[in-house]
Enzyme design. Structure first.
Site, PDB file in Angstrom:
ATOM      1  N   ARG A 105       0.843  -1.189   0.000  1.00 33.32           N
ATOM      2  CA  ARG A 105       0.000   0.000   0.000  1.00 33.32           C
ATOM      3  C   ARG A 105       0.878   1.238   0.000  1.00 33.32           C
ATOM      4  NH1 ARG A 105      -2.790   3.153   4.826  1.00 33.32           N
ATOM      5  NH2 ARG A 105      -3.940   4.674   3.573  1.00 33.32           N
ATOM      6  N   HIS A 149      -3.296  11.016   0.834  1.00 35.10           N
ATOM      7  CA  HIS A 149      -2.707  10.777   2.154  1.00 35.10           C
ATOM      8  C   HIS A 149      -2.225  12.123   2.704  1.00 35.10           C
ATOM      9  CE1 HIS A 149      -1.007   7.422   4.818  1.00 35.10           C
ATOM     10  NE2 HIS A 149      -0.736   8.541   5.448  1.00 35.10           N
ATOM     11  N   GLU A 194      -7.467   8.318   6.421  1.00 36.16           N
ATOM     12  CA  GLU A 194      -7.732   8.931   7.715  1.00 36.16           C
ATOM     13  C   GLU A 194      -8.272  10.352   7.618  1.00 36.16           C
ATOM     14  OE1 GLU A 194      -4.765   8.603  10.661  1.00 36.16           O
ATOM     15  OE2 GLU A 194      -4.530   6.465  10.383  1.00 36.16           O
ATOM     16  N   ASN A 323      -7.212   1.439   9.622  1.00 32.16           N
ATOM     17  CA  ASN A 323      -5.914   1.714  10.256  1.00 32.16           C
ATOM     18  C   ASN A 323      -6.116   1.539  11.745  1.00 32.16           C
ATOM     19  OD1 ASN A 323      -5.185   2.444   7.691  1.00 32.16           O
ATOM     20  ND2 ASN A 323      -4.802   4.608   8.129  1.00 32.16           N
ATOM     21  N   TYR A 325      -4.433   1.314  15.527  1.00 26.23           N
ATOM     22  CA  TYR A 325      -3.246   1.546  16.359  1.00 26.23           C
ATOM     23  C   TYR A 325      -3.496   1.283  17.832  1.00 26.23           C
ATOM     24  CZ  TYR A 325      -0.817   3.225  12.331  1.00 26.23           C
ATOM     25  OH  TYR A 325      -0.205   3.282  11.101  1.00 26.23           O
ATOM     26  N   GLU A 375      -3.295  -0.270   7.963  1.00 30.42           N
ATOM     27  CA  GLU A 375      -2.157   0.137   8.794  1.00 30.42           C
ATOM     28  C   GLU A 375      -2.284  -0.509  10.172  1.00 30.42           C
ATOM     29  OE1 GLU A 375      -1.425   4.344   9.187  1.00 30.42           O
ATOM     30  OE2 GLU A 375      -1.892   4.690   7.073  1.00 30.42           O
TER      31      GLU A 375
HETATM   32  C1  GCO Z   1      -1.602   7.624  10.071  1.00 28.56           C
HETATM   33  C2  GCO Z   1      -0.861   7.786   8.874  1.00 28.56           C
HETATM   34  C3  GCO Z   1       0.582   7.377   8.893  1.00 28.56           C
HETATM   35  C4  GCO Z   1       1.326   7.542  10.205  1.00 28.56           C
HETATM   36  C5  GCO Z   1       1.176   6.330  11.095  1.00 28.56           C
HETATM   37  C6  GCO Z   1       1.959   6.506  12.396  1.00 28.56           C
HETATM   38  O1  GCO Z   1      -2.301   6.617  10.146  1.00 28.56           O
HETATM   39  O2  GCO Z   1      -1.559   8.499  10.891  1.00 28.56           O
HETATM   40  O3  GCO Z   1      -1.517   7.040   7.877  1.00 28.56           O
HETATM   41  O4  GCO Z   1       1.040   8.286   7.947  1.00 28.56           O
HETATM   42  O5  GCO Z   1       2.682   7.726   9.931  1.00 28.56           O
HETATM   43  O6  GCO Z   1      -0.153   6.155  11.447  1.00 28.56           O
HETATM   44  O7  GCO Z   1       1.467   7.610  13.092  1.00 28.56           O
END
Ligand code: GCO
Length: 462
Positions: A105, A149, A194, A323, A325, A375
């Site tokens: 990606r 992006h 995002e 994405n 995290y 992500e």
């Molecule tokens: C995001 C972005 C990435 C970041 C990653 C780490 O999800 O914020 O897509 O560009 O670098 O998440 O923060």
């Protein structure tokens, strides 16, 4: 709570240190096999890795301008050179092949293809992406291409950027240019990366480009981003291409910090801001009633939502990029707290089970749309022996496996990130890659996590 603004909370000492190292041994049992054909990938973005910002006709983006404004980026770093991927992409393609990636990606620099964001195409810009896509296909790696992006062309920002409803149309025209140029060579297009982070960081906290601090305007931008997504979906359908399309959303399951009614209510409110405010328009064709009701009567977003917009926004998506995290835990007063370990990025509340909760919730509340983890990863200061990242990845892949077992149509996983890169306001101080980049020599060195991930791909499982 804006993702990256937890740094202040971290400073207040409210953040638990990374505990993942102690959990490495406690990782889930091995022997998990993913379905045949599961996509094993990694992710990057144009401004974070390409460099060559003034080369071959590329026009400036809001990030070129923002990164050069004093005080915006840690250590005064910029993406001017980044990982010099524009010149080193062939070696990087071989690196991906050697890892065994089956999917990659990346994002297109809108202003490299259309230097002023619209009008005349820059043939050298488009040609770079043709060489990249051709190189991926030649190595049996599936291109997954993000159109936006965060790097809005500065020429369009000068016309209001996403604050201007016309930007949705300009974006769809850019998308159509890409669809026409690549046809079915690109099997998956991701429209927006995002939109939440653009709204929260670009227009509310001001920590990202274009650096504005106006929540009322931010929600107008959010609506126009969604409209741009819907118009781009229409543009793809008009070409008759067989490619699939969808957004890539940053989503975070929300949890009460304690078992009080107040905390549970705050978690539900946070869920509206973190998740439903994006998922409902895109998949249900309406904004969440509670979220909309919480907007002031004179909020400009109310006027920005025109008749017919939601029908455009909710145009059928073929796939949803997620994405992931970490979790979002809130107290009875709505304050975010870090109940779980963090990483070098102290906004990250690492919680692998949250991935299971999130993806099964999407299936339960929004239907059986195919999903891709676009992500997932962590930042660590461990330059090469990144055992903490291996523990993180192992636990999240085990959670991903559980979601597939639970009937979720999870097709692929894209690790953030393939290589160390420009981490926005943090510059090069945070390292997210499974491949180390020495930014003075541009030498790439596989970390322990890269070798581990290569073995996972080879086994198609843990
Ligand atoms: C995001 C972005 C990435 C970041 C990653 C780490 O999800 O914020 O897509 O560009 O670098 O998440 O923060």
């Amino acid at each position: 709570m804006r993702r990256r603004d937890l740094l202040t909370l971290a400073a207040a000492g409210a953040v638990a240190g990374p505990l993942l190292r102690s959990r490495a041994e406690a990782g889930p049992a091995a022997g998990l096999t993913f379905p045949a054909g599961f996509g094993w990938g990694a992710a990057t973005s144009a401004y974070q890795i390409e460099g060559a910002v003034k080369e071959d006709g590329r026009g400036p983006s809001v990030w070129d301008v923002f990164a050069h404004e004093p005080g915006r980026i840690r250590n005064g770093d910029t993406g001017d050179v980044a990982a010099d991927h524009y010149h080193r992409y062939r070696d990087d393609l071989d690196l991906m092949r050697d890892l065994g990636l089956t999917s990659y990606r990346f994002s297109v620099s809108w202003s490299r293809v259309l230097p002023t964001g619209r009008g005349t195409v820059n043939p050298k810009g488009l040609d770079f992406y043709h060489r990249l896509v051709d190189g991926l296909l030649a190595r049996n790696i599936r291109p997954v291409v993000t159109l936006f992006h965060w790097d809005t062309p500065q020429a369009l920002q000068d016309l209001g950027g996403w604050e201007n409803r016309d930007c949705a149309k300009w974006f769809a025209d850019y998308a159509h240019t890409m669809f026409s140029a690549f046809g079915d060579a690109v099997p998956i297009w991701l429209t927006l990366n995002e939109p939440k982070t653009v709204v929260d960081n670009g227009y509310t906290s001001g920590s990202h480009a274009p650096g504005k601090r106006d929540r009322r305007l931010a929600n107008v931008v959010g609506h126009h981003l969604l409209l741009g997504h819907g118009l781009a979906v229409q543009a793809l359908r008009a070409t008759g291409a067989r490619s699939r399309i969808g957004p890539a959303l940053s989503l975070s399951p929300t949890y009460p910090a304690n078992d009080t009614g107040a905390a549970r209510r705050q978690a539900a409110t946070a869920d509206g801001e973190e998740n439903r405010r994006w998922l409902d328009p895109l998949l249900l064709g309406r904004y969440p009633a509670d979220w909309l009701a919480a907007q002031p009567a004179d909020a400009p977003v109310r006027a920005a939502i025109k008749d017919g917009d939601l029908a455009v926004i909710a145009a059928r998506n073929d796939i949803m990029g997620v994405n992931y995290y970490g979790a979002t835990t809130v107290t009875g007063t709505g304050r975010r707290v870090m109940k779980h370990p963090t990483s070098q990025a102290t906004w990250q509340e690492i919680y692998p089970d949250g991935l299971f909760d999130l993806l099964t919730r999407i299936k339960r509340d929004y239907g059986d749309i195919p999903l891709s983890i676009t992500e997932n990863g962590m930042a660590t200061t461990n330059a090469l022996r990144d055992e903490d990242r291996i523990a993180f990845l192992r636990e999240h892949l085990a959670a991903a496996h559980r979601t597939i077992q639970a009937g979720v149509r999870l097709e692929s996983y894209h690790l953030w990130s393939l290589m160390d890169n420009f981490e926005w306001a943090e510059g090069y101080t945070q390292r997210w890659g499974i491949v180390n980049v020495d930014f003075t020599t541009q030498r790439r060195t596989r970390k322990a996590s890269a070798d581990w991930y290569r073995s996972v791909i080879a086994r198609n499982g843990l």
